[in-house]
Enzyme design. Sequence first.
Site, mmCIF file in Angstrom:
data_model
loop_
_atom_site.group_PDB
_atom_site.id
_atom_site.type_symbol
_atom_site.label_atom_id
_atom_site.label_comp_id
_atom_site.label_asym_id
_atom_site.label_seq_id
_atom_site.Cartn_x
_atom_site.Cartn_y
_atom_site.Cartn_z
ATOM 1 C CG ASN A 193 -6.403 -9.949 14.422
ATOM 2 O OD1 ASN A 193 -6.924 -9.244 15.281
ATOM 3 N ND2 ASN A 193 -6.311 -9.579 13.161
ATOM 4 C CG HIS B 88 -2.037 -1.050 1.082
ATOM 5 N ND1 HIS B 88 -2.901 -1.381 2.102
ATOM 6 C CD2 HIS B 88 -2.392 -1.849 0.042
ATOM 7 C CE1 HIS B 88 -3.728 -2.341 1.692
ATOM 8 N NE2 HIS B 88 -3.435 -2.642 0.455
ATOM 9 C CB CYS C 62 4.826 18.249 -9.559
ATOM 10 S SG CYS C 62 6.043 17.419 -10.570
#
Length: 249
Positions: free
Chosen positions: A213, A119, A147
């Site tokens: 978990n 990600h 940019c």
Amino acid sequence: MIFPADLIKALRQAQRATALTGAGVSQESGLRTFRDAQDGLWAQYRPEDLATPQAFQRNPKMVWDWYAWRREKVSQAKPNPAHYALVELAKQIPNFTLITQNVDGLHQAAGSPLVIELHGNIHRVRCSVCGLIHSRWDQGGDAVPRCKVCNGLLRPDVVWFGENLPQAELEAAFEAARTCELFFSIGTSGVVQPAASLAYLAQQQGARIVEINAEPTPLTSFADFALQGKAGQILPALVKATFFHESST
Ligand code: APR
């Protein structure tokens, strides 16, 4: 902490193992998980409403500021025992692949040699128009920085809801899932695709699934070993019981 003898044996014998981590691994570093309520300034917003291309289009400043706030929190966080236990697993298992959905860079900070970041990474930004990666940007101004090549707005180099994952990373992750003997799913709710499908793919190809978990997830009933509790406690204990126990022959 007592672990199933089968698990210890499988871990000692494993030639190839793969681990997928999620926000739960960084929870003990003081970072909130994605599905926890946000705190402070951003308590009224849901991450699902901010981490989208549409939100950035509608209100780039708000999304930029949310990431700046999160980047600040991440910068103050330090790896915890779960991150270090994963560094040790990479030393002990001949072929160990670490895949993360986290964008915080804490696996690398702990010393994990190779991390597949599905990600992206919050410490990088890229141009929303031409895609150029920027390692430095103007942090002083009030407006969203632009940019230096095409003047497009800069955005965090992370994957937002509805966006494609980076192709090379995704292919490497699928390959590591397909070819491992043991697949660890650690601190992830397992609801965001395609990362969530990696464990099932590994299992179809014959791997045994170890879930760590704090709470049950959709994967729990499919896992060969479901270890419920905090990753920062379970992982170091598992590494110790497997590789550093006196009777570990
Ligand atoms: N130890 C182990 N597990 C924990 C701990 C802990 N200390 N604390 C929380 N957890 C578990 C929770 O029970 C939950 O299942 O971690 C999981 C965190 O789930 P999410 O917040 O959904 O995070 P994650 O699975 O990483 O989310 C996936 O979704 O929003 C997107 O891109 C974002 O990468 C993120 C992805």
